[in-house]
Scaffold this motif. Sequence first.
Motif, PDB file in Angstrom:
ATOM      1  N   THR A   1       6.779   8.874  -8.458  1.00  0.00           N
ATOM      2  CA  THR A   1       7.253   7.529  -8.117  1.00  0.00           C
ATOM      3  C   THR A   1       6.772   7.128  -6.735  1.00  0.00           C
ATOM      4  N   ALA A   2       6.679   8.075  -5.820  1.00  0.00           N
ATOM      5  CA  ALA A   2       6.119   7.776  -4.499  1.00  0.00           C
ATOM      6  C   ALA A   2       4.676   7.299  -4.621  1.00  0.00           C
ATOM      7  N   ILE A   3       3.925   7.885  -5.536  1.00  0.00           N
ATOM      8  CA  ILE A   3       2.544   7.448  -5.762  1.00  0.00           C
ATOM      9  C   ILE A   3       2.531   6.045  -6.352  1.00  0.00           C
ATOM     10  N   LYS A   4       3.448   5.751  -7.263  1.00  0.00           N
ATOM     11  CA  LYS A   4       3.535   4.390  -7.804  1.00  0.00           C
ATOM     12  C   LYS A   4       3.812   3.390  -6.687  1.00  0.00           C
ATOM     13  N   PHE A   5       4.690   3.766  -5.768  1.00  0.00           N
ATOM     14  CA  PHE A   5       4.973   2.904  -4.625  1.00  0.00           C
ATOM     15  C   PHE A   5       3.717   2.680  -3.789  1.00  0.00           C
ATOM     16  N   ALA A   6       3.018   3.756  -3.462  1.00  0.00           N
ATOM     17  CA  ALA A   6       1.795   3.628  -2.657  1.00  0.00           C
ATOM     18  C   ALA A   6       0.764   2.782  -3.383  1.00  0.00           C
ATOM     19  N   ASN A   7       0.682   2.906  -4.695  1.00  0.00           N
ATOM     20  CA  ASN A   7      -0.281   2.112  -5.454  1.00  0.00           C
ATOM     21  C   ASN A   7       0.080   0.633  -5.466  1.00  0.00           C
ATOM     22  N   ALA A   8       1.372   0.321  -5.413  1.00  0.00           N
ATOM     23  CA  ALA A   8       1.766  -1.086  -5.278  1.00  0.00           C
ATOM     24  C   ALA A   8       1.255  -1.649  -3.957  1.00  0.00           C
ATOM     25  N   LEU A   9       1.329  -0.841  -2.895  1.00  0.00           N
ATOM     26  CA  LEU A   9       0.775  -1.279  -1.612  1.00  0.00           C
ATOM     27  C   LEU A   9      -0.728  -1.469  -1.719  1.00  0.00           C
ATOM     28  N   ILE A  10      -1.403  -0.516  -2.338  1.00  0.00           N
ATOM     29  CA  ILE A  10      -2.868  -0.558  -2.436  1.00  0.00           C
ATOM     30  C   ILE A  10      -3.314  -1.767  -3.249  1.00  0.00           C
ATOM     31  N   LYS A  11      -2.642  -2.037  -4.364  1.00  0.00           N
ATOM     32  CA  LYS A  11      -2.995  -3.217  -5.164  1.00  0.00           C
ATOM     33  C   LYS A  11      -2.887  -4.487  -4.336  1.00  0.00           C
TER      34      LYS A  11
ATOM     35  N   GLU B   1       5.094   7.250  17.042  1.00  0.00           N
ATOM     36  CA  GLU B   1       3.999   7.455  17.991  1.00  0.00           C
ATOM     37  C   GLU B   1       2.735   7.766  17.214  1.00  0.00           C
ATOM     38  N   ASP B   2       1.614   7.645  17.899  1.00  0.00           N
ATOM     39  CA  ASP B   2       0.351   7.998  17.266  1.00  0.00           C
ATOM     40  C   ASP B   2       0.324   9.502  17.046  1.00  0.00           C
ATOM     41  N   PHE B   3      -0.398   9.959  16.046  1.00  0.00           N
ATOM     42  CA  PHE B   3      -0.457  11.395  15.775  1.00  0.00           C
ATOM     43  C   PHE B   3      -1.791  11.728  15.116  1.00  0.00           C
ATOM     44  N   GLN B   4      -2.120  12.991  15.161  1.00  0.00           N
ATOM     45  CA  GLN B   4      -3.328  13.498  14.552  1.00  0.00           C
ATOM     46  C   GLN B   4      -2.958  14.398  13.379  1.00  0.00           C
ATOM     47  N   ALA B   5      -3.684  14.241  12.282  1.00  0.00           N
ATOM     48  CA  ALA B   5      -3.457  15.065  11.094  1.00  0.00           C
ATOM     49  C   ALA B   5      -4.722  15.004  10.236  1.00  0.00           C
ATOM     50  N   PRO B   6      -4.905  15.970   9.353  1.00  0.00           N
ATOM     51  CA  PRO B   6      -6.068  15.948   8.460  1.00  0.00           C
ATOM     52  C   PRO B   6      -5.877  14.898   7.350  1.00  0.00           C
ATOM     53  N   LEU B   7      -6.422  13.698   7.577  1.00  0.00           N
ATOM     54  CA  LEU B   7      -6.175  12.580   6.675  1.00  0.00           C
ATOM     55  C   LEU B   7      -7.472  12.036   6.098  1.00  0.00           C
ATOM     56  N   SER B   8      -7.364  11.524   4.889  1.00  0.00           N
ATOM     57  CA  SER B   8      -8.474  10.830   4.237  1.00  0.00           C
ATOM     58  C   SER B   8      -8.014   9.425   3.896  1.00  0.00           C
ATOM     59  N   LYS B   9      -8.762   8.421   4.365  1.00  0.00           N
ATOM     60  CA  LYS B   9      -8.389   7.027   4.109  1.00  0.00           C
ATOM     61  C   LYS B   9      -8.810   6.624   2.704  1.00  0.00           C
ATOM     62  N   GLN B  10      -7.865   6.069   1.962  1.00  0.00           N
ATOM     63  CA  GLN B  10      -8.141   5.604   0.612  1.00  0.00           C
ATOM     64  C   GLN B  10      -8.870   4.263   0.693  1.00  0.00           C
ATOM     65  N   PRO B  11     -10.005   4.113   0.002  1.00  0.00           N
ATOM     66  CA  PRO B  11     -10.718   2.825   0.048  1.00  0.00           C
ATOM     67  C   PRO B  11      -9.828   1.687  -0.452  1.00  0.00           C
ATOM     68  N   TYR B  12     -10.074   0.501   0.076  1.00  0.00           N
ATOM     69  CA  TYR B  12      -9.313  -0.671  -0.343  1.00  0.00           C
ATOM     70  C   TYR B  12      -9.357  -0.836  -1.860  1.00  0.00           C
ATOM     71  N   GLY B  13      -8.183  -0.997  -2.457  1.00  0.00           N
ATOM     72  CA  GLY B  13      -8.094  -1.290  -3.881  1.00  0.00           C
ATOM     73  C   GLY B  13      -8.232  -0.100  -4.800  1.00  0.00           C
ATOM     74  N   VAL B  14      -8.496   1.084  -4.281  1.00  0.00           N
ATOM     75  CA  VAL B  14      -8.666   2.278  -5.119  1.00  0.00           C
ATOM     76  C   VAL B  14      -7.332   3.016  -5.186  1.00  0.00           C
ATOM     77  N   LEU B  15      -6.796   3.165  -6.394  1.00  0.00           N
ATOM     78  CA  LEU B  15      -5.457   3.708  -6.565  1.00  0.00           C
ATOM     79  C   LEU B  15      -5.435   5.226  -6.452  1.00  0.00           C
ATOM     80  N   LEU B  16      -4.266   5.735  -6.060  1.00  0.00           N
ATOM     81  CA  LEU B  16      -4.043   7.176  -6.005  1.00  0.00           C
ATOM     82  C   LEU B  16      -3.693   7.705  -7.397  1.00  0.00           C
ATOM     83  N   THR B  17      -3.983   8.951  -7.621  1.00  0.00           N
ATOM     84  CA  THR B  17      -3.567   9.626  -8.850  1.00  0.00           C
ATOM     85  C   THR B  17      -2.703  10.820  -8.466  1.00  0.00           C
ATOM     86  N   PRO B  18      -1.731  11.182  -9.309  1.00  0.00           N
ATOM     87  CA  PRO B  18      -0.868  12.321  -8.970  1.00  0.00           C
ATOM     88  C   PRO B  18      -1.677  13.608  -8.884  1.00  0.00           C
TER      89      PRO B  18
END
Length: 901
Positions: A463-473, A553-570
Amino acid sequence: MKIIKPILTTLLALHLGLGIAQEVTSPKVHFGFNMGDDYMLANYTKMESYFLQVAKESNRVLIQPAGLTEEGRQQYLMVLSSPENLKNIEKYRSISQQLGRAEGLSDAQAKELALAGKPLVWIDGGMHSNETVGSHQLVETFYQLAQSKDPEIVNYLDKVVVLMWHVNPDGQELLADWYMQYPDQQQRNMDIPRLYHKYVGHDNNRDFFMFNMKEAENLAKVMYVDWLPQIVYNHHQTSPDGTVVAGPPYRDPFNYVFDPLLVTGIDGVGISMINRLHEEDKPGYVRSDQSTFSTWWNGGLRTAPYFRNMIGILTEITGGPTPSAIPVVAERLTPRNGLPYPVKPQEWHFRQSIDYSVSLNLAIIDYAARNGDKLLYNFYKMGKNSIERGNQDTWTRYSKYADQVSQLYEEALRTGQEEKKELTGYYRSKHIPKAYYDRVYENAANRDPRAYILSADQPDFGTAIKFANALIKGGVYVYQSTADFQLNGKQYPKNSIIVKTNQSFRPQVIDMFEAQDHPHDVQYPGGPPVRPYDAAGWTLAMQMGISYDRVFEDFQAPLSKQPYGVLLTPPSTTVAKSAAGYLIDARANDAFIVVNDLLKKGVKVFRDSQRANFYVAASAQATLAEAAKKYGIQIVALNQKPTQLKPVEKLKIGLFDQYGGSMPSGWVRWILEQYDFDYELFYPKDVAAKNIKNYDLLLFVGAGIPSANPAAGGYSSRQPKGELVPASYHHLLGSLTADKSLPILKEFVQNGGKVVTIGSSSTWVYDLGLAITNPLVETSPEGKQVPLSSTKYYIPTSILAADIDTTKAENYGMPAKANIVFNNSPVFKFQESAAVYSLGKISSATSLLSGWAHGQSYLKDTHIGLAANYGQGKIVALGPEITNRAQAHGTFKMLFNQLYK
């Protein structure tokens, strides 16, 4: 960007007349009548063929397929501009994207792009199919822009790119065909037998931050990912009585997360609109305090763009194919600021509304043509401001903080820490020392977050992924962690989702995570409250019940930015071999999809009454492994088979509907289909004929069951003139009545059936002789029970806190504390017993989490849901909107658990 070339290819492939001057077919020739002729409507099939025909004929039109509707019709984006602009359309689209994203640009570069670009103006129609002006003005405006040689329009198209969109093709087809089926014009009506959208009817304008419906998803891709227009004009009906059209500027409040440039930008466009109508001697434009519309809520086609720095325009106009009248309304006969030019009461015709709409469209295009570089640069400026706010400590000026400043000062006066002073200034206002402002607005605890983290180890990560995908859409970008990381003493696993606020669509991010703080304004000091125009609170992260952490605050972590409009998969999970069988974690909503699929395949499923999870034998490993890979749900391989298992069996579900359709029922139809529950619809005549005995469970959502006590409210039924309804739809007619229908429903339960009610249908339990009372009533001077006055109690759509009894099977998988969507919902008072027990309570006098709740103290110690053994059957009554517009994922399990034996 990667998407530019495919879009350009598609656009050019469908535009066969680029650079070639041709005659353009008129609506009269194509449809056989003019747009706006009395008693005449065009269906979508005919409109679609017209759009495609003109795209071949006019060198001012490009047309792009943009996705299929819920019923499989094609939606299109129609792009209109000068031939020279269309040759360079990808340049202008790219400029709009760059400015709207505001990433990596200096002010100087943005100004250069603004001068080189063309403003994009979105004009749509047809969302609400019985609002027929919107769809038909779209055709007329399209025609005029595609062929007119008027120097004004030629100039506009040289300076502006117009994007046109039909919002609801399916409803247009249904409504127009229904209206036109009657040879006698006097019999033509819009009393269609079902919703004018497959699932949600009018609520298609409540889906524009969730994007559940295909039409909303198609629009989001075009508007928020591919094009990013600066102005979005959304046509609606109808205007307040005694006026022709309601439009901007709108009344307070506007949402506090907006950039001030957005608010004044709306005003600028609104002035252009009203001025043009007055120049053309078109009276009856109502605005500001004389109109009901605000800019507070999110989720509508017009309002959602605000949270992306786009100027959203709504008009509500009168008229339709059947001639009507502008009535005499005394308070709208005198000029005032909100209605500078009153309209004379008169007979009104469809064509007049079309002419007004075209004028309003041209007014907006005119504004864009005159202010194009400003629109483009301010689009960038708002995005840049958002990024900067997300990169530093920022305090949104919520009304609760202003209240805190005042309360702190008043407390200091009461305790003698401050000396009372005379009112000062021209308006004799109360001046509060700045120290109190600093205590609130420079309090680190009140800062806006710079990021939100959705940990991948939460029980319902799907469900968290569904939420993130609503943001991405909706054009927001998110990150996902590529490895485990630690922050502020907490460990986050790989695949956790991070949403940062240093992006141009920051208002949308904040709005989806943080509580809405609707001001509690009053009509005058000590007077009744000013109600919100629409929904007051909707925080999607709260509705969906996801877990998230705020980072300041700003922070550093190993992150990958999801391209605009590309949905996440579980992230897929694995299922180890086990001779003892498996447990499926029931805290995950997607577990119900897996269970329903297993049951359909003949696999036996059980419920572990100790842990509330589902149990499946070892023989199902291959099927479970496939589900774990697809949904990412947690499936635990056991060392020992549980001892307290209860079989899970499907029930034959009947879902109530009625003539004209029910939106709450329609949303639940969609939910049931998404989670693979089988169901059938039943109607009032099925109740009267006792055909309901064929079902194991009857489900009523929203205004379904009437109450014997009118004070309970909640039920309504729209009945058309029966003689005008074709015989094939007669089985849908009829209403439920307290005197005839309630005894039948009681008998159904007493004979072993199960009835589940959600929302206002739940008021029927007051009439069952179970000593369940309504705490939201009072005694009138005449001695009758009546609902509490709205001056005492009123809660429009908002989110409240509730305590859930997780020991009850009806609540398996739910957390002990839940966020519930509440909309003047029923609640209950009773003494618990073996026959009637509570499923959850509102324990606090201040339960509001997001939105607006006047008189919320009346809810203290009330029950939000109950289960009652009634004869041989069972009743489950749930007051809140647990399925709210398919957004409230956090409470879906309160429905799903009831749908099994």
